[in-house]
Design an enzyme around this catalytic site. Structure first.
Site, PDB file in Angstrom:
ATOM      1  N   CYS A  12      -2.821  15.700   7.326  1.00  0.00           N
ATOM      2  CA  CYS A  12      -2.278  14.559   8.020  1.00  0.00           C
ATOM      3  C   CYS A  12      -2.852  14.078   9.292  1.00  0.00           C
ATOM      4  O   CYS A  12      -2.751  15.042  10.212  1.00  0.00           O
ATOM      5  CB  CYS A  12      -0.823  14.342   7.912  1.00  0.00           C
TER       6      CYS A  12
ATOM      7  N   CYS B 102      -0.098  14.136  12.037  1.00  0.00           N
ATOM      8  CA  CYS B 102       0.818  15.315  12.517  1.00  0.00           C
ATOM      9  C   CYS B 102       0.433  15.877  13.885  1.00  0.00           C
ATOM     10  O   CYS B 102      -1.040  15.868  14.296  1.00  0.00           O
ATOM     11  CB  CYS B 102       0.681  16.289  11.488  1.00  0.00           C
TER      12      CYS B 102
ATOM     13  N   ALA C 122      -9.660  11.238  11.999  1.00  0.00           N
ATOM     14  CA  ALA C 122     -11.159  10.828  11.631  1.00  0.00           C
ATOM     15  C   ALA C 122     -12.115  10.794  12.664  1.00  0.00           C
ATOM     16  O   ALA C 122     -13.484  11.124  12.412  1.00  0.00           O
ATOM     17  CB  ALA C 122     -11.118   9.498  10.814  1.00  0.00           C
TER      18      ALA C 122
ATOM     19  N   ASP D  63      -7.398   3.473  15.619  1.00  0.00           N
ATOM     20  CA  ASP D  63      -8.906   3.553  15.418  1.00  0.00           C
ATOM     21  C   ASP D  63      -9.492   2.854  14.583  1.00  0.00           C
ATOM     22  O   ASP D  63     -11.010   2.496  14.666  1.00  0.00           O
ATOM     23  CB  ASP D  63      -9.084   5.000  14.648  1.00  0.00           C
TER      24      ASP D  63
ATOM     25  N   HIS E  54       6.490  15.430   9.733  1.00  0.00           N
ATOM     26  CA  HIS E  54       5.803  14.414   8.598  1.00  0.00           C
ATOM     27  C   HIS E  54       6.832  13.863   7.640  1.00  0.00           C
ATOM     28  O   HIS E  54       6.362  12.867   7.133  1.00  0.00           O
ATOM     29  CB  HIS E  54       4.636  15.449   7.885  1.00  0.00           C
TER      30      HIS E  54
ATOM     31  N   ASN F 217       4.973  -0.826   8.252  1.00  0.00           N
ATOM     32  CA  ASN F 217       4.651  -0.827   6.846  1.00  0.00           C
ATOM     33  C   ASN F 217       5.201   0.145   6.371  1.00  0.00           C
ATOM     34  O   ASN F 217       4.631   1.455   6.482  1.00  0.00           O
ATOM     35  CB  ASN F 217       3.386  -1.028   6.508  1.00  0.00           C
TER      36      ASN F 217
ATOM     37  N   SER G 213      -0.540   3.671   4.132  1.00  0.00           N
ATOM     38  CA  SER G 213      -1.609   4.856   3.593  1.00  0.00           C
ATOM     39  C   SER G 213      -1.163   6.200   4.066  1.00  0.00           C
ATOM     40  O   SER G 213      -1.744   7.125   3.564  1.00  0.00           O
ATOM     41  CB  SER G 213      -2.987   4.279   3.906  1.00  0.00           C
TER      42      SER G 213
ATOM     43  N   HIS H 111       3.563   9.913   6.954  1.00  0.00           N
ATOM     44  CA  HIS H 111       4.322  10.262   8.451  1.00  0.00           C
ATOM     45  C   HIS H 111       4.741   9.031   8.828  1.00  0.00           C
ATOM     46  O   HIS H 111       4.257   8.109   9.060  1.00  0.00           O
ATOM     47  CB  HIS H 111       2.968  10.871   9.011  1.00  0.00           C
TER      48      HIS H 111
ATOM     49  N   HIS I 211       5.575   6.291  11.053  1.00  0.00           N
ATOM     50  CA  HIS I 211       4.708   5.668  12.040  1.00  0.00           C
ATOM     51  C   HIS I 211       4.916   4.048  12.046  1.00  0.00           C
ATOM     52  O   HIS I 211       5.057   3.610  11.013  1.00  0.00           O
ATOM     53  CB  HIS I 211       3.296   6.118  12.074  1.00  0.00           C
TER      54      HIS I 211
ATOM     55  N   GLN J   2       3.074   0.248  13.832  1.00  0.00           N
ATOM     56  CA  GLN J   2       2.304  -0.464  14.585  1.00  0.00           C
ATOM     57  C   GLN J   2       2.225  -1.406  15.576  1.00  0.00           C
ATOM     58  O   GLN J   2       3.311  -1.877  15.553  1.00  0.00           O
ATOM     59  CB  GLN J   2       0.926  -1.079  13.491  1.00  0.00           C
TER      60      GLN J   2
ATOM     61  N   HIS K 238      13.324  -8.283  11.889  1.00  0.00           N
ATOM     62  CA  HIS K 238      13.321  -8.536  10.275  1.00  0.00           C
ATOM     63  C   HIS K 238      13.055  -7.456   9.430  1.00  0.00           C
ATOM     64  O   HIS K 238      12.144  -6.582   9.723  1.00  0.00           O
ATOM     65  CB  HIS K 238      12.099  -9.816  10.209  1.00  0.00           C
TER      66      HIS K 238
ATOM     67  N   PHE L 152       8.169 -10.168  -7.152  1.00  0.00           N
ATOM     68  CA  PHE L 152       6.763 -10.668  -6.801  1.00  0.00           C
ATOM     69  C   PHE L 152       6.835 -11.964  -6.485  1.00  0.00           C
ATOM     70  O   PHE L 152       7.529 -13.052  -7.085  1.00  0.00           O
ATOM     71  CB  PHE L 152       5.965 -10.661  -8.141  1.00  0.00           C
TER      72      PHE L 152
ATOM     73  N   TYR M  31       4.383 -19.443  -8.135  1.00  0.00           N
ATOM     74  CA  TYR M  31       5.117 -20.616  -7.782  1.00  0.00           C
ATOM     75  C   TYR M  31       5.557 -20.456  -6.400  1.00  0.00           C
ATOM     76  O   TYR M  31       5.357 -21.245  -5.602  1.00  0.00           O
ATOM     77  CB  TYR M  31       6.566 -20.746  -8.692  1.00  0.00           C
TER      78      TYR M  31
HETATM   79  O1  LIG Z   1      -3.452  -1.220   9.264  1.00  0.00           O
HETATM   80  P1  LIG Z   1      -3.155  -0.333   8.077  1.00  0.00           P
HETATM   81  O2  LIG Z   1      -1.811   0.470   7.784  1.00  0.00           O
HETATM   82  O3  LIG Z   1      -4.273   0.237   7.672  1.00  0.00           O
HETATM   83  O4  LIG Z   1      -3.081  -1.470   6.940  1.00  0.00           O
HETATM   84  C1  LIG Z   1      -1.977  -2.246   6.487  1.00  0.00           C
HETATM   85  O5  LIG Z   1      -1.319  -2.882   7.600  1.00  0.00           O
HETATM   86  C2  LIG Z   1      -2.057  -3.955   7.787  1.00  0.00           C
HETATM   87  C3  LIG Z   1      -1.006  -5.164   8.983  1.00  0.00           C
HETATM   88  O6  LIG Z   1       0.123  -5.385   8.189  1.00  0.00           O
HETATM   89  C4  LIG Z   1      -2.588  -5.009   6.861  1.00  0.00           C
HETATM   90  O7  LIG Z   1      -3.466  -5.759   7.377  1.00  0.00           O
HETATM   91  C5  LIG Z   1      -3.332  -4.006   5.819  1.00  0.00           C
HETATM   92  O8  LIG Z   1      -3.492  -5.049   4.652  1.00  0.00           O
HETATM   93  C6  LIG Z   1      -2.230  -3.069   5.212  1.00  0.00           C
HETATM   94  O9  LIG Z   1      -2.968  -2.409   4.101  1.00  0.00           O
HETATM   95  O1  LIG Z   2       8.415 -16.149 -14.695  1.00  0.00           O
HETATM   96  P1  LIG Z   2       7.796 -14.795 -14.608  1.00  0.00           P
HETATM   97  O2  LIG Z   2       6.397 -14.662 -15.346  1.00  0.00           O
HETATM   98  O3  LIG Z   2       8.694 -13.798 -15.495  1.00  0.00           O
HETATM   99  O4  LIG Z   2       7.795 -14.180 -13.283  1.00  0.00           O
HETATM  100  C1  LIG Z   2       6.912 -14.381 -12.567  1.00  0.00           C
HETATM  101  O5  LIG Z   2       6.307 -15.436 -11.990  1.00  0.00           O
HETATM  102  C2  LIG Z   2       7.304 -16.178 -11.145  1.00  0.00           C
HETATM  103  C3  LIG Z   2       6.776 -17.446 -10.640  1.00  0.00           C
HETATM  104  O6  LIG Z   2       5.600 -17.419  -9.748  1.00  0.00           O
HETATM  105  C4  LIG Z   2       8.076 -15.045  -9.986  1.00  0.00           C
HETATM  106  O7  LIG Z   2       9.130 -15.786  -9.598  1.00  0.00           O
HETATM  107  C5  LIG Z   2       8.268 -13.686 -10.596  1.00  0.00           C
HETATM  108  O8  LIG Z   2       8.851 -12.973  -9.346  1.00  0.00           O
HETATM  109  C6  LIG Z   2       7.043 -13.197 -11.405  1.00  0.00           C
HETATM  110  O9  LIG Z   2       7.298 -12.032 -11.792  1.00  0.00           O
END
Ligand SMILES: O=P(O)(O)O[C@H]1O[C@H](CO)[C@@H](O)[C@H](O)[C@H]1O
Ligand SMILES: O=P(O)(O)O[C@H]1O[C@H](CO)[C@@H](O)[C@H](O)[C@H]1O
Lengths: 384, 384
Positions: B52, B55, B61, B78, B121, B186, B194, B197, B199, B201, B334, B348, B352
């Site tokens: 890691c 750690c 890298a 980095d 970790h 995240n 990714s 550990h 952390h 940002q 948030h 998802f 829509y």
């Molecule tokens: O900076 P990381 O952890 O490599 O990357 C992650 O967080 C970023 C900031 O929200 C995003 O832009 C990347 O798409 C996500 O993979």
């Molecule tokens: O309506 P579906 O295909 O079951 O569902 C999909 O599309 C919808 C509309 O974008 C979203 O709200 C759902 O989260 C997604 O899984």
């Protein structure tokens, strides 16, 4: 005129269409990826799947049987997000109270549809010719026409050129006048799609949703400030000249990666002429649109030699609205695809993006160049 | 006062904090799920992982070696999304031309940091006690303080209560005056993370990003229209009385599912008193914040007995800004978590949602009730 410096420096670009910014970090694409990888999509589906609730002749969860359709098939969504009929909502909070000031809700009714793009379970738009995509565009047009407010100036132009699709019962009759129709497709499991049978959705509501509201404001502002010219007509003209972000174009449409794209390979298809909605198109326009849909989806699949996931949708005039709203509307299509580097490495719009600002790692110009370069025969056909 | 009808009808709610709508479809949670399932996260990580790059004592890298830190560890990312130094950008387009009108870009510089929350970790915020979370809040406070504009009214209150974290070189010195600092985390591969550990940002930029801009406009508007009262003070007071959306509260903070939540189990932690930024807090406030972070993340993990993925971040006053901007700012946190029904079924926000309007399937009140009910010992500890 290209600005090569924008390939090297971090910068923001302004999205004129929705009035918001995106952060561009071109140098960032070089970092190694150790995070989640998507599983590449299976490409060996049967033409007919007895388990699929969208295949012709099969029975859906609610017991209804699909007809043996041969082009498109339209039905009311068995799990609609909005209902046609529901109890009326009257907020019961005291006028002037803190609750009244802070907790604002309104009722929404509407109708949701599913459209199968083809009877064949194993096809996608990328596999279909423009001629085979035409019935999809005709179905969209028929459905939009059937929902138009009789008071809309568009109702007068909506002639019967559009062919009614195969459909169940009489699903094209709305039971109320709705305000907006969102036509869209989620493709691939990464985009929340749960069935690979080629299909899209249509959600129709009494409300004008957030995104079209923001776009309408910007479109109408541009028109006011620029002596009546249309933002997207000017934009398509400029892009068609600059070429850097163009992926494909024909007589009626420009298709390319917008200057302000958020997703790595985001694409917009824009009508070159001022067309407010599907009903403004003639047969030639429709065929040109079908060609763009085919060219874009095929290039997507060719790019990483995979079933490229995306969410795609049409923006056009509201079903009911003021003359100003309808006249300012301009037909265009958005493609929002998540993949970034390969069939398995996607872009995440997460922490920074959700809390601060959308952020992208390659420039729109670099994305367009790669999509331009991968036209031609669909990679799967070459493998056959 | 609860409005039970909103559990049955489709409706929209208005997000007063960012000025936008969300569609709520409570009846929709009943549909069967046949789409993508997430793989549940592994919970058997070692306390120290020689592979890691976060750690203590390990080499990253770029060849640099982490110190043997025992609380938090701060270093410059980095693979920063924004650069501190880059070529200047002067758009070369003709004034008045179509390109000048339509293609708007501006340069952004800045500095990005990574903060390890713990040397261990295998821990997450959910595993840590409020006392163990305190150093994280102190590190955030030190970093924010070090970047404050000397002209900001906040610079005067930023005393040295905050303890400088273990850090590499002298990373806390910004080399320019930046406008905004976004602190976030995240968590989980689903949220683009990714490395497990623990952390977070910090991205600091010369620009004020989209989300804080939208919030500042709304906060300042409310203040103007309501005789100087603060939207989030009023909101926390109301929610604390209504109870329906409360998950946890203590003397300094209200934590719950906002009335206008987009993600199924979205949570906001709001300071009850008007605090503009981290530097406005005393030790008691900080401990109360640590308690809220602990209570929320623990409940998240308990809800589906999994390492609950989320993106989380702090909103507070800009580093540099007008007195009006700084005075209108109000500290809050948030949490945006994607899971909907189980450890493997997420929501998802796709077709829509991207094209029209965010949409949710359970009401915020239902979500809050479930989170309220799963406090107590972390499920993993019971299994031990
Ligand atoms: O900076 P990381 O952890 O490599 O990357 C992650 O967080 C970023 C900031 O929200 C995003 O832009 C990347 O798409 C996500 O993979
Ligand atoms: O309506 P579906 O295909 O079951 O569902 C999909 O599309 C919808 C509309 O974008 C979203 O709200 C759902 O989260 C997604 O899984």
């Amino acid at each position: 005129m290209a600005e090569p410096i924008l390939n090297d420096i971090s910068h923001r670009r302004f999205n004129l269409l929705r009035g918001s910014w995106v952060l561009v970090s071109p140098h960032r694409n070089k970092r190694p990826w150790q995070g989640l990888k998507e599983s590449p999509s299976k490409t060996t589906l049967p033409e007919y799947d007895p388990e699929c609730y969208l295949c012709p002749g099969n029975t859906r969860a609610n017991g209804r049987k699909n007809p043996k359709f041969n082009k498109t098939f339209l039905f009311v969504n068995d799990y609609s997000a909005v209902k046609e009929d529901q109890e009326e909502y009257h907020p019961e909070r005291k006028p002037g109270s803190l609750a009244t000031r802070l907790l604002k809700a309104e009722s929404v009714t509407g109708k949701c549809y599913v459209i199968c793009f083809s009877p064949s379970h194993h096809l996608t738009l990328a596999d279909m010719t423009p001629g085979e995509i035409m019935p999809v565009i005709q179905t969209w047009t028929s459905l939009y026409t059937a929902h138009l407010s009789p008071k809309s100036p568009l109702a007068r132009v909506a002639e019967a050129t559009s062919i009614p699709p195969a459909s169940e019962g009489d699903p094209m009759k709305p039971n109320a006048q709705y305000r907006y129709m969102q036509i869209f497709e989620n493709k691939g499991t990464t985009m929340g799609c749960s069935n690979p049978h080629p299909h899209g959705q249509v959600w129709t509501t009494t409300s004008l949703p957030e995104e079209p509201t923001a776009e309408l404001e910007q479109l109408s502002k541009y028109r006011r400030e620029n002596g009546g010219s249309h933002l997207l007509v000017d934009y398509a003209e400029l892009e068609s000249k600059e070429k850097d972000r163009t992926v494909f174009e024909n007589e009626s449409f420009w298709a390319g990666v917008p200057y302000w794209a958020v997703w790595p390979f985001e694409v917009m298809i824009v009508s070159r002429h001022h067309k407010r909605a599907l009903v403004d198109f003639n047969d030639k326009d429709r065929l040109d649109l079908a060609e763009c849909l085919s060219e874009i989806t095929r290039r997507y699949d060719n790019l990483f030699q995979t079933q490229f996931p995306y969410s795609m949708g049409l923006h056009q005039a509201p079903l009911e609205g003021s003359d100003e709203e309808i006249e300012s509307s301009h037909f265009h299509v958005h493609f929002f695809p998540p993949l970034l580097r390969s069939a398995t490495v996607r872009k995440f719009q997460v922490g920074y993006e959700m809390l601060a600002e959308p952020q992208r790692d390659i420039t729109p110009e670099q994305a367009a160049e790669r999509l331009r370069a991968c036209g031609g025969v669909l990679y799967r056909k070459k493998l056959d």
